[in-house]
Enzyme design. Structure first.
Site, PDB file in Angstrom:
ATOM      1  N   HIS A 134       0.867  -1.226  -0.137  1.00  9.37           N
ATOM      2  CA  HIS A 134      -0.026   0.084   0.094  1.00  9.37           C
ATOM      3  C   HIS A 134       0.908   1.278   0.005  1.00  9.37           C
ATOM      4  O   HIS A 134       2.134   1.064  -0.251  1.00  9.37           O
ATOM      5  CB  HIS A 134      -0.891  -0.188   1.265  1.00  9.37           C
ATOM      6  CG  HIS A 134      -0.380  -0.080   2.593  1.00  9.37           C
ATOM      7  ND1 HIS A 134       0.278   1.019   3.147  1.00  9.37           N
ATOM      8  CD2 HIS A 134      -0.301  -0.872   3.633  1.00  9.37           C
ATOM      9  CE1 HIS A 134       0.679   0.713   4.202  1.00  9.37           C
ATOM     10  NE2 HIS A 134       0.274  -0.596   4.368  1.00  9.37           N
ATOM     11  N   HIS A 145      -2.499  -2.139  16.565  1.00 13.42           N
ATOM     12  CA  HIS A 145      -3.626  -2.665  15.757  1.00 13.42           C
ATOM     13  C   HIS A 145      -4.890  -2.854  16.633  1.00 13.42           C
ATOM     14  O   HIS A 145      -5.895  -3.164  15.981  1.00 13.42           O
ATOM     15  CB  HIS A 145      -3.037  -4.388  15.667  1.00 13.42           C
ATOM     16  CG  HIS A 145      -1.812  -4.287  14.599  1.00 13.42           C
ATOM     17  ND1 HIS A 145      -0.670  -4.586  14.909  1.00 13.42           N
ATOM     18  CD2 HIS A 145      -1.779  -3.874  13.468  1.00 13.42           C
ATOM     19  CE1 HIS A 145       0.230  -4.390  14.028  1.00 13.42           C
ATOM     20  NE2 HIS A 145      -0.398  -4.041  13.107  1.00 13.42           N
ATOM     21  N   CYS A 201      -3.507  -4.404  21.698  1.00 11.56           N
ATOM     22  CA  CYS A 201      -2.166  -3.800  21.206  1.00 11.56           C
ATOM     23  C   CYS A 201      -2.488  -2.247  20.929  1.00 11.56           C
ATOM     24  O   CYS A 201      -3.671  -1.897  20.153  1.00 11.56           O
ATOM     25  CB  CYS A 201      -1.996  -4.660  19.782  1.00 11.56           C
ATOM     26  SG  CYS A 201      -0.739  -3.531  18.848  1.00 11.56           S
ATOM     27  N   CYS A 233       1.783  -7.358  15.250  1.00  5.41           N
ATOM     28  CA  CYS A 233       3.042  -6.937  15.527  1.00  5.41           C
ATOM     29  C   CYS A 233       4.215  -8.077  15.485  1.00  5.41           C
ATOM     30  O   CYS A 233       5.356  -7.634  15.193  1.00  5.41           O
ATOM     31  CB  CYS A 233       3.158  -6.150  16.797  1.00  5.41           C
ATOM     32  SG  CYS A 233       2.365  -4.540  16.825  1.00  5.41           S
ATOM     33  N   HIS A 279       4.276   1.698   1.950  1.00  6.41           N
ATOM     34  CA  HIS A 279       5.282   0.952   1.633  1.00  6.41           C
ATOM     35  C   HIS A 279       6.022   1.672   0.652  1.00  6.41           C
ATOM     36  O   HIS A 279       7.310   1.707   0.508  1.00  6.41           O
ATOM     37  CB  HIS A 279       4.832  -0.472   1.207  1.00  6.41           C
ATOM     38  CG  HIS A 279       4.465  -1.346   2.313  1.00  6.41           C
ATOM     39  ND1 HIS A 279       3.114  -1.917   2.205  1.00  6.41           N
ATOM     40  CD2 HIS A 279       4.629  -1.718   3.481  1.00  6.41           C
ATOM     41  CE1 HIS A 279       2.722  -2.588   3.182  1.00  6.41           C
ATOM     42  NE2 HIS A 279       3.784  -2.588   3.973  1.00  6.41           N
ATOM     43  N   LYS A 301      -3.170  -1.143   5.230  1.00  9.23           N
ATOM     44  CA  LYS A 301      -4.051  -1.973   4.527  1.00  9.23           C
ATOM     45  C   LYS A 301      -5.652  -1.980   5.090  1.00  9.23           C
ATOM     46  O   LYS A 301      -6.305  -1.909   4.626  1.00  9.23           O
ATOM     47  CB  LYS A 301      -3.540  -3.292   4.380  1.00  9.23           C
ATOM     48  CG  LYS A 301      -4.122  -4.135   3.492  1.00  9.23           C
ATOM     49  CD  LYS A 301      -3.965  -3.748   1.984  1.00  9.23           C
ATOM     50  CE  LYS A 301      -5.228  -4.340   1.108  1.00  9.23           C
ATOM     51  NZ  LYS A 301      -5.034  -3.636  -0.346  1.00  9.23           N
ATOM     52  N   CYS A 344       1.326  -9.416  20.636  1.00 11.45           N
ATOM     53  CA  CYS A 344       0.383  -9.004  19.696  1.00 11.45           C
ATOM     54  C   CYS A 344       0.687 -10.070  18.260  1.00 11.45           C
ATOM     55  O   CYS A 344       2.078  -9.627  17.541  1.00 11.45           O
ATOM     56  CB  CYS A 344       0.360  -7.678  19.188  1.00 11.45           C
ATOM     57  SG  CYS A 344      -0.415  -7.404  17.498  1.00 11.45           S
ATOM     58  N   LYS A 354      -3.388   6.363  11.276  1.00 11.31           N
ATOM     59  CA  LYS A 354      -2.454   5.800  10.309  1.00 11.31           C
ATOM     60  C   LYS A 354      -3.016   5.020   9.071  1.00 11.31           C
ATOM     61  O   LYS A 354      -3.723   4.074   9.281  1.00 11.31           O
ATOM     62  CB  LYS A 354      -1.632   4.651  11.121  1.00 11.31           C
ATOM     63  CG  LYS A 354      -0.391   4.268  10.536  1.00 11.31           C
ATOM     64  CD  LYS A 354       0.189   3.001  11.039  1.00 11.31           C
ATOM     65  CE  LYS A 354       1.100   2.194  10.023  1.00 11.31           C
ATOM     66  NZ  LYS A 354       1.362   0.852  10.410  1.00 11.31           N
TER      67      LYS A 354
HETATM   68  O1  ME8 Z   1       7.116  -3.986  10.240  1.00  9.14           O
HETATM   69  N1  ME8 Z   1       2.976   5.588   6.951  1.00  9.14           N
HETATM   70  O2  ME8 Z   1       6.616  -4.835   7.921  1.00  9.14           O
HETATM   71  P1  ME8 Z   1       5.142  -3.844   7.616  1.00  9.14           P
HETATM   72  C1  ME8 Z   1       4.447   5.539   6.546  1.00  9.14           C
HETATM   73  N2  ME8 Z   1       8.154  -6.638   8.134  1.00  9.14           N
HETATM   74  N3  ME8 Z   1       5.096   4.333   6.424  1.00  9.14           N
HETATM   75  C2  ME8 Z   1       4.334   3.203   6.627  1.00  9.14           C
HETATM   76  C3  ME8 Z   1       2.766   3.424   6.740  1.00  9.14           C
HETATM   77  C4  ME8 Z   1       2.237   4.443   6.986  1.00  9.14           C
HETATM   78  N4  ME8 Z   1       1.009   4.642   7.221  1.00  9.14           N
HETATM   79  N5  ME8 Z   1       2.324   2.054   6.746  1.00  9.14           N
HETATM   80  C5  ME8 Z   1       3.530   1.248   6.441  1.00  9.14           C
HETATM   81  C6  ME8 Z   1       7.063  -4.666   8.930  1.00  9.14           C
HETATM   82  N6  ME8 Z   1       4.602   2.167   6.392  1.00  9.14           N
HETATM   83  C7  ME8 Z   1       8.473  -5.717   9.118  1.00  9.14           C
HETATM   84  C8  ME8 Z   1       9.726  -4.905   8.897  1.00  9.14           C
HETATM   85  S1  ME8 Z   1      12.389  -4.847   8.800  1.00  9.14           S
HETATM   86  C9  ME8 Z   1      13.779  -5.626   9.352  1.00  9.14           C
HETATM   87  C10 ME8 Z   1      11.020  -5.580   8.996  1.00  9.14           C
HETATM   88  C11 ME8 Z   1       5.964   1.523   6.118  1.00  9.14           C
HETATM   89  O3  ME8 Z   1       4.656  -4.753   6.205  1.00  9.14           O
HETATM   90  C12 ME8 Z   1       6.992   2.036   7.032  1.00  9.14           C
HETATM   91  O4  ME8 Z   1       8.224   2.156   6.634  1.00  9.14           O
HETATM   92  O5  ME8 Z   1       4.667  -3.674   8.495  1.00  9.14           O
HETATM   93  C13 ME8 Z   1       6.860   1.034   8.002  1.00  9.14           C
HETATM   94  O6  ME8 Z   1       7.948   0.740   9.023  1.00  9.14           O
HETATM   95  C14 ME8 Z   1       6.911  -0.181   7.222  1.00  9.14           C
HETATM   96  O7  ME8 Z   1       6.094   0.043   5.990  1.00  9.14           O
HETATM   97  C15 ME8 Z   1       6.153  -1.341   8.008  1.00  9.14           C
HETATM   98  O8  ME8 Z   1       6.063  -2.313   6.918  1.00  9.14           O
HETATM   99 MG    MG Z   2       3.378  -3.170   9.851  1.00 11.77          MG
END
Ligand code: ME8
Ligand code: MG
Length: 507
Positions: A17, A146, A143, A128, A20, A305, A125, A302
């Site tokens: 989304h 979430h 959480c 998370c 990312h 998805k 959670c 925030k």
């Molecule tokens: O946390 N605003 O993956 P994830 C800004 N797999 N950035 C956002 C956002 C938002 N509303 N939503 C998501 C994970 N992001 C783990 C990470 S790293 C070793 C493992 C971005 O799919 C932002 O960079 O939940 C956030 O930190 C990341 O997506 C979380 O992606």
């Molecule tokens: Mg996440």
């Protein structure tokens, strides 16, 4: 100098989304900028495929975790070129080379004496994939991120002795005030540390979807340790068996992350690296959240998805192209802070800034050189009033981007875009063209405009790779060094332009 930059690796429990796309674009701006400066850049992104969030989603959809991971990882991989994101490698934590290296590094952590057997009991959670301390629990055992009920977990597993690194981490934060950026995130990490570190689960017994613990096959590594290590393991196999990039690029220059995963990257991660005897990264830059505007005019929640996709990155790219999305995200929300995004905000910036400020400036400049000078001008001295405002701009932008301040740097460039538009109005080349005695002055004004447009375009290239390439071609500057940062200063040269289609057509 080597410059190694990473994004988080994204969970494959759902499709990508806008959040990312945001991190990927921001990291890409920095990677492209450093390449302009001639640095040796390695830019990594990828997907985080193990652990509960993925296992739960797969079960809900009636597929195996790997089937779900294959499908969604591909969607993240496909998104990158659509965004014009220039990553050098795309890691998957299911890559066998990654798995093997995780096992090696964590075995070393154990051999170094930082792993012990124990029983975990507490709140967890599953979304998370995180065990919550008392301070992190929301009302009614939920959480706080979430808003779902936490589960009570009691299990025998192996622990990582995080508490052993209390002193070393304090020293790291004392000695390196820019280890975590921006400042308020440094303070947040510091205060977490000041609360006192507790040991954390390194492995989990029940879950099967993970990297096997080599010394105890009844366990898998807790997904966060597997995931964090991607930044290190990728360098070992990104270029195949022949070339190990680890010596060249480790430690990372910048990890770019969102604030949701601050604790893992600023506390767990450096401690784990210390435990393995590896160097810690230079900087972790923590950006804020993109928010959905709320109906009452408040800041909103925030964007995620599950909480509604205000802007679908795939759709925006299809309708407006990647430059427009990159520009909007870099410009609208100050990098490092939270901020709302919306379709109407996107459209406003597209029209007023991309189409009018920049697109029109480029079209007018080229059109006037074609009309009044047949597209050609000899090398001409520039108007010092304007060049004074362009002198030092490249240096300022470099200093800002060295601190990952992508919004501030963009504003600095945009001030010159607006200044150039005022210059057109002030000098009114269409008036000068009526008076043969003003021919030399018209040359000078047109050459100055051309130079101003060229310089802002060089500096905008990391933000708008598509439009700037087209414009540079129309300005007759397609040489290998024409987009280097060293080209972003005034230098009189002969000019030859070609007609340009509107860069940002009105819709
Ligand atoms: O946390 N605003 O993956 P994830 C800004 N797999 N950035 C956002 C956002 C938002 N509303 N939503 C998501 C994970 N992001 C783990 C990470 S790293 C070793 C493992 C971005 O799919 C932002 O960079 O939940 C956030 O930190 C990341 O997506 C979380 O992606
Ligand atoms: Mg996440």
């Amino acid at each position: 100098m080597p410059f190694y930059i990473t994004t988080p690796i994204y969970y494959v429990n759902a499709a990508p989304h806008l959040g990312h796309a945001y991190t990927a674009i921001a990291a890409d701006v920095l990677a492209r900028h450093q390449r302009q400066r001639g640095e040796d850049v390695f830019f990594l992104t990828g997907t985080d495929e193990h652990g509960e969030p993925v296992a739960i989603a797969a079960e809900e959809q009636g597929v195996t975790p790997l089937e779900l991971a294959d499908k969604n990882s591909q969607r993240f991989r496909d998104l990158m070129p659509l965004l014009e994101v220039s990553n050098d490698f795309f890691i998957r934590t299911t890559d066998p080379e990654h798995v093997r290296r995780v096992q090696e590094v964590l075995t070393r952590v154990r051999e170094n004496g930082f792993v012990y057997e124990g029983t975990y009991e507490g709140w967890y959670c599953p979304r998370c994939a995180d065990f919550k301390t008392e301070a992190e629990i929301g009302p009614g055992n939920t959480c706080p991120i979430h808003k779902i009920p936490l589960t009570r977990e009691r299990e025998d597993n192996y622990f990582f002795e995080l508490s052993a690194f209390q002193g070393d981490l304090e020293k790291l934060f004392d000695e390196r005030p820019d280890f975590v950026m921006p400042r308020h995130r440094y303070n947040e990490a510091r205060s977490f540390l000041a609360g006192g570190l507790q040991d954390v689960s390194l492995t989990r017994p029940k879950l099967r979807w993970g990297v096997e613990v080599p010394w105890d096959r009844s366990q898998v590594f807790y997904v966060w340790f597997d995931a964090l290590l991607n930044y290190y393991t990728a360098l070992g196999f990104a270029r195949g068996q022949q070339q190990d990039l680890t010596h060249k690029f480790w430690p990372a220059t910048y990890h770019i992350i969102g604030k949701d995963i601050l604790k893992f990257h600023t506390i767990y991660w450096p401690a784990l690296l210390m435990a393995a005897g590896l160097a810690v990264p230079e900087h972790v830059f923590v950006h804020g959240f993109l928010l959905t505007p709320s109906e009452d005019g408040g800041e909103g929640e925030k964007m995620s998805k599950s909480r509604g996709n205000v802007i679908d990155p795939f759709q925006v790219i299809e309708d407006y192209g990647p430059d427009a999305l990159r520009f909007y995200l870099a410009r609208e929300v100050v990098f490092g802070q939270d901020g709302p995004v919306s379709e109407s905000g996107f459209l406003t910036r597209y029209e007023t800034e991309l189409a009018n400020d920049y697109g029109n400036l480029a079209s007018r400049t080229i059109a006037m050189i074609l009309r009044y000078r047949d597209g050609r001008l000899p090398a001409t001295e520039h108007d010092p009033e304007l060049t004074a405002e362009l002198d030092g701009l490249a240096e300022t932008v470099c200093a800002q981007l060295d601190r990952a301040e992508i919004t501030t740097a963009l504003e600095e460039i945009w001030k010159r875009v607006r200044r150039l538009n005022r210059y057109v109005e002030e000098r009114a080349p269409w008036q000068l063209a009526k008076d043969p005695e003003q021919a030399a002055e018209l040359d000078r004004v047109l050459a100055t405009l051309h130079e101003g447009v060229r310089i802002v375009t060089v500096l905008l290239a990391p933000y708008l790779p598509g439009a700037t390439a087209k414009l540079m071609a129309a300005l007759g500057r397609t040489g290998p060094d024409d987009l280097a940062i060293s080209a972003a200063r005034c230098a009189p040269a002969p000019i030859e332009v070609q007609a340009l289609e509107p860069l940002f057509p009105k819709r």
